[in-house]
Design a protein around this motif. Structure first.
Motif, PDB file in Angstrom:
ATOM      1  N   VAL A  38     -46.447   5.418 -22.485  1.00 13.95           N
ATOM      2  CA  VAL A  38     -45.783   5.405 -21.191  1.00 13.95           C
ATOM      3  C   VAL A  38     -46.323   6.550 -20.340  1.00 13.95           C
ATOM      4  CG1 VAL A  38     -43.577   5.556 -19.983  1.00 13.95           C
ATOM      5  CG2 VAL A  38     -43.697   4.423 -22.208  1.00 13.95           C
ATOM      6  N   PHE A  39     -46.683   6.242 -19.084  1.00 12.88           N
ATOM      7  CA  PHE A  39     -47.149   7.238 -18.132  1.00 12.88           C
ATOM      8  C   PHE A  39     -46.185   7.283 -16.951  1.00 12.88           C
ATOM      9  CE2 PHE A  39     -50.820   6.232 -20.610  1.00 12.88           C
ATOM     10  CZ  PHE A  39     -51.595   7.384 -20.637  1.00 12.88           C
ATOM     11  N   LYS A  40     -46.098   8.461 -16.324  1.00 16.01           N
ATOM     12  CA  LYS A  40     -45.190   8.656 -15.201  1.00 16.01           C
ATOM     13  C   LYS A  40     -45.916   9.350 -14.059  1.00 16.01           C
ATOM     14  CE  LYS A  40     -41.024  11.234 -13.837  1.00 16.01           C
ATOM     15  NZ  LYS A  40     -39.974  12.178 -14.300  1.00 16.01           N
ATOM     16  N   SER A  41     -45.634   8.906 -12.837  1.00 17.56           N
ATOM     17  CA  SER A  41     -46.096   9.584 -11.636  1.00 17.56           C
ATOM     18  C   SER A  41     -44.896   9.884 -10.756  1.00 17.56           C
ATOM     19  CB  SER A  41     -47.095   8.718 -10.861  1.00 17.56           C
ATOM     20  OG  SER A  41     -47.409   9.318  -9.612  1.00 17.56           O
ATOM     21  N   SER A  42     -44.799  11.119 -10.288  1.00 20.23           N
ATOM     22  CA  SER A  42     -43.700  11.512  -9.402  1.00 20.23           C
ATOM     23  C   SER A  42     -44.169  11.715  -7.970  1.00 20.23           C
ATOM     24  CB  SER A  42     -43.047  12.801  -9.922  1.00 20.23           C
ATOM     25  OG  SER A  42     -42.464  12.586 -11.194  1.00 20.23           O
ATOM     26  N   ASP A  43     -45.412  11.334  -7.667  1.00 20.33           N
ATOM     27  CA  ASP A  43     -45.939  11.500  -6.324  1.00 20.33           C
ATOM     28  C   ASP A  43     -46.639  10.226  -5.845  1.00 20.33           C
ATOM     29  OD1 ASP A  43     -48.103  11.601  -8.010  1.00 20.33           O
ATOM     30  OD2 ASP A  43     -48.701  13.640  -7.496  1.00 20.33           O
TER      31      ASP A  43
END
Length: 692
Positions: free
Chosen positions: A390-395
């Motif tokens: 799982v990968f996450k981007s907050s921008d």
């Protein structure tokens, strides 16, 4: 469902008047330019004209310094390009068809190619160089060939002393330098008749690139860069931090060196003593060239990127628009596209018009994309040992970090309560601390790599190959929630209910009630379901449909992409986006589509039906009505009592809905006739009477 009731021999005599009644939403789907895929291992520029070679998809050409590309395989079918070169206004291409070594030339900037049959090396052509009016072609073990008439006729000089595979050639004054694989550098002063072995730092080195810059001779070897100020008699290693250059390309433009490597594109303004990254750090850069004021980079798997500002920013411009879009999501004008076969995500900030950002997510194929506020989550599978999870981007996709489950296949992610859940073939995983730690649950669920998740009133539901399951305790335990023994392929929260897409249509439930009621598309496999506050979109193997009326009415929005296999779907602020398995991304304006659907939304038939004609008996016209519950290839034919074909009323692919056909029997005698409907492998026949 239609049943087979009557069989009649097929023959057609004449066609009569047909009047159909069916209206659809306005068709305004547009195929977008990108994201692009596949490898580009060779580039050659001649002014603003550029040729790009893909090992898989042949040749492409640009006439505007790499800003747009067109296929350029006319005359070069089913071959693999091994080398590109330029002589005056002629492009040269070495190639192979798997058996024979071939050479082609183009005198119209790659629009067409002519095979040259007078060269017959036994090993692949790897490189070209030009000295005055002489063209040299280096081969992988068969020496150097020479042409003195612009590439039409070729001869082989003696090549005395040349004992290794030639992978790079360079002209310096009246001499030719040959970089070899495993044999260092050779030099010829007599157009290839004889060669001398230069005293490079290691005679057995691989020389992957040769070039001149600031009156210095440079060679790239392994992970080192060497320079010579005396035409190759002596060499010194270039100091400084040198990026990975193994098997890479270096080109000189003015006072700057540009390096293509597996770590991106780099530049040097001090003859290679120091290097600065120009971005594109995620794709493996296989080739690079300068055309006009533009810098062009060919990549492994993700096409071509072009920079108009010396590498400060990059725009993906080609090559093959057939990416497997397995996941797609939209946030305002940002579109994030996940590649299901060739790693990573592409980012567009202008609703899919252009793509300037790419990350390979540690070499992961993307299976799903979910948004949670401004955060975006990607469920992936590994493309190599460093990928998956799982990968996450907050921008909004600018930067990504893995938040766990490395090497796991993550088919879907979902939030419920304080937990983030991830579905994989090994069960359901959950985390309550942003991915710092994960615990496994749902191990008793049917083992499926296609499990889908949905949240409803803070409870989590899992769609599996064995029905729907839910958990009362945040994933600690699971129990069945209906549709047992049914493969559920998709599930969505509409705000007021859960919809489940199965092989047998769409079913609805309002938790905590686990009773599922079929609400449409009987006997139809539902590929995906997507919903927002007011609309529900359904994808099947036969079409795309929209409902705004609590699933009681549906409109087809399929026209324009009816031959495209849709794999994913996203609802944006101003557009709908459809990802396909083989044809990239498609877009449709939300405003145009809603206006059309408002006018044309219809009650959706629940089964295939052929109605009795009316009036019956008739003279001379009658109306035949039928209903389709899915997109179908339809034929409606009329026969006499002997089974002879009288006319074909319908023979076409049609969308779901109710159709009316007028049959005119003016030229037929009185008697009994039969009409037969065939659709999706089923048939139904009815009798009618012409009475004059």
């Amino acid at each position: 469902m239609l049943t087979r009731r009557f069989t009649i021999p097929f023959s057609l005599l004449s066609a009569l008047l047909i009047t159909l009644s069916w209206t659809e939403a306005d068709s305004q789907w547009t195929r977008m330019n990108g994201p692009y895929g596949w490898d580009v291992n060779l580039l050659a520029a001649n002014g603003t004209k550029v040729i790009a070679a893909s090992t898989t998809w042949g040749l492409y050409r640009s006439t505007n310094s790499g800003l747009s590309w067109a296929e350029a395989t006319n005359g070069m079918w089913n071959v693999y390009t091994t080398a590109l070169g330029v002589y005056n206004q002629t492009f040269l291409a070495g190639a192979s068809d798997g058996t024979n070594v071939l050479l082609f030339i183009s005198q119209d900037d790659g629009a067409s190619w002519e095979q040259v049959n007078t060269i017959s090396p036994t090993q692949s052509i790897m490189c070209f160089t030009v000295k005055d009016t002489i063209i040299f072609a280096g081969t992988y073990g068969d020496g150097v060939y020479v042409s003195k008439d612009g590439g039409f006729r070729w001869g082989k000089p003696a090549n005395a002393g040349l004992e290794h595979q030639v992978v790079s050639l360079l002209t310096v004054g009246s001499n030719i330098f040959a970089g070899t694989w495993g044999g260092g550098i050779y030099e010829s002063a007599d157009n290839g008749a004889s060669w001398s072995h230069l005293a490079v730092p290691n005679y057995n080195t691989d020389v992957t690139s040769l070039f001149m810059h600031d009156n210095k001779l440079f060679m790239a070897s392994g992970r080192n860069l060497f320079s010579s100020t005396d035409s190759g008699s002596t060499w010194s290693q270039v100091s400084g931090s040198v990026p990975t250059i193994y098997n890479s390309t270096i080109v000189a433009a003015g006072s700057v060196l540009y390096l293509a490597s597996d770590q991106g594109v780099f530049e040097s303004s001090d003859d290679g003593a120091s290097w600065n990254s120009l971005g594109l750090s995620d794709p493996y850069i296989e080739s690079i060239c300068v055309s006009g004021n533009n810098l062009i980079a060919g990549t492994r798997n993700v096409g071509i990127f072009t920079s108009q500002d010396n590498g400060a920013s990059w725009l993906q411009t080609g090559v093959v628009n057939n990416m497997m879009v397995q996941a797609i999501t939209a946030i305002d004008s940002t579109l994030i596209v996940g590649d299901g076969a060739q790693e990573g995500v592409f980012i567009s900030r202008d609703c899919g018009n252009s793509y300037k950002e790419y990350t390979n997510l540690s070499h992961s194929n993307v299976l799903c994309l979910k948004t949670n506020g401004k955060d975006v989550y990607a469920g992936t599978e590994q493309a190599d040992t460093s990928g998956g999870g799982v990968f996450k981007s907050s921008d909004y996709g600018r930067s990504w970090q893995r938040v766990g489950l490395k090497n796991e296949i993550v088919a879907d992610v979902e939030f419920a309560g304080a937990y983030l859940f991830a579905a994989s073939p090994g069960g359901i995983f959950r985390t309550s601390n942003g991915g710092a730690t994960w615990s496994q649950s749902g191990t008793s669920l049917p083992n499926s790599s296609s499990t889908r998740l949905a949240e409803f009133n803070s409870s989590l539901f899992a769609a599996t190959t064995g029905g729907i399951f839910t958990t009362p305790d945040n994933g600690a335990t699971w129990h069945s929630f209906g549709l047992g023994d049914t493969a559920v392929l998709s599930i969505v929260n509409t705000g007021s209910a859960l919809l489940a897409g199965t092989q047998y249509g769409i079913f609805r439930s309002v938790p905590p009630d686990s009773n599922w009621i079929q609400v449409g598309f009987p006997d139809t496999t539902i590929s995906f379901l997507v919903a927002n506050d007011s609309m529900i979109f359904v994808g099947t193997g036969y079409g795309l449909f929209l409902s705004k009326s609590n699933w009681t009415k549906w409109a087809s929005i399929w026209d324009g992409i009816d031959k495209v296999s849709i794999s994913s779907f996203a609802i944006g602020k101003d557009f709908l986006f459809a990802g396909s398995w083989t044809e990239g991304v498609w877009r449709r304006p939300m405003s145009d589509m809603l206006a059309g659907v408002t006018r044309t939304e219809e009650n959706f038939p629940v089964r295939f039906t052929l109605e009795q004609n009316y009036p019956n008996p008739f003279n001379p016209t009658t109306a035949i009505s039928y209903q389709l519950s899915a997109v179908s290839n339809v034929t409606l034919k009329v026969y006499d009592v002997l089974g002879r074909g009288v006319t074909t009323l319908v023979n076409k692919r049609q969308n779901p809905g109710t159709y009316n056909v007028t049959f005119n029997a003016t030229d037929l005698p009185s008697g009994v006739y039969f009409y037969r409907l065939d659709a999706r492998g089923c048939s139904e026949v009815k009798k009618m009477l012409v009475l004059k």
